[in-house]
Motif scaffolding. Structure first.
Motif, PDB file in Angstrom:
ATOM      1  N   ILE A  77       0.860  -1.187   0.000  1.00 23.15           N
ATOM      2  CA  ILE A  77       0.000   0.000   0.000  1.00 23.15           C
ATOM      3  C   ILE A  77       0.896   1.237   0.000  1.00 23.15           C
ATOM      4  CG2 ILE A  77      -1.815   1.248   1.216  1.00 23.15           C
ATOM      5  CD1 ILE A  77      -2.461  -1.459   2.625  1.00 23.15           C
ATOM      6  N   GLU A 109      -5.874  -2.680   5.126  1.00 26.62           N
ATOM      7  CA  GLU A 109      -5.959  -2.356   3.705  1.00 26.62           C
ATOM      8  C   GLU A 109      -7.111  -1.395   3.433  1.00 26.62           C
ATOM      9  OE1 GLU A 109      -4.384  -6.702   3.595  1.00 26.62           O
ATOM     10  OE2 GLU A 109      -5.710  -5.537   4.871  1.00 26.62           O
ATOM     11  N   THR A 147      -6.612   2.603   2.228  1.00 28.54           N
ATOM     12  CA  THR A 147      -6.902   2.774   0.797  1.00 28.54           C
ATOM     13  C   THR A 147      -8.260   3.405   0.538  1.00 28.54           C
ATOM     14  OG1 THR A 147      -7.763   0.516   0.663  1.00 28.54           O
ATOM     15  CG2 THR A 147      -5.433   0.835   0.110  1.00 28.54           C
ATOM     16  N   TYR A 174      -6.620   0.875  -5.948  1.00 28.90           N
ATOM     17  CA  TYR A 174      -6.742  -0.274  -5.045  1.00 28.90           C
ATOM     18  C   TYR A 174      -8.108  -0.921  -5.188  1.00 28.90           C
ATOM     19  CZ  TYR A 174      -6.116  -3.318  -1.072  1.00 28.90           C
ATOM     20  OH  TYR A 174      -6.009  -4.422  -0.276  1.00 28.90           O
TER      21      TYR A 174
END
Length: 110
Positions: free
Chosen positions: A20, A96, A100, A106
């Motif tokens: 990320i 995540e 994001t 993503y």
């Protein structure tokens, strides 16, 4: 450093390795790597391997947290932060998703 981390994780068969890009979202790091281990022993081994390879590359970690319980081990390598977690811990905290939110790239990849 990214390549060192990915190679260390791949070498010990980390599961679901995600990178990320946190530039512009965090002043602490540029890249966050999140990976899963299959057991607490595997999580600890993965984190230990990242630390070992980073030291061999001449970039020892700034800090390592969570090794005793080994459900979630964080390895701080400065520009790269590595999170190695058990799948249930990873799902619960959802790093995540947290890092994001609003990222079209993503969202398209997932």
């Amino acid at each position: 450093m990214r390549d060192v981390v990915i190679d260390a994780l791949d070498g010990l068969k980390a599961k679901d390795v995600q990178e990320i890009d946190v530039r512009g979202k965090s002043s602490v790091a540029d890249l966050m790597v999140v990976a899963s281990g299959t057991s607490t022993r595997h999580v600890k081994s993965l984190a230990d391997e990242v630390v070992k390879k980073a030291k061999q590359a001449g970039l020892p970690p700034i800090g390592v947290e969570g090794q005793r319980e080994a459900e979630w081990v964080l390895v701080d390598l400065g520009d790269v932060i590595v999170h190695v977690m058990l799948p249930r811990t990873r799902e619960f905290y959802g790093l995540e998703r947290l890092w994001t939110v609003g990222d079209a790239e993503y969202a398209a990849a997932v």
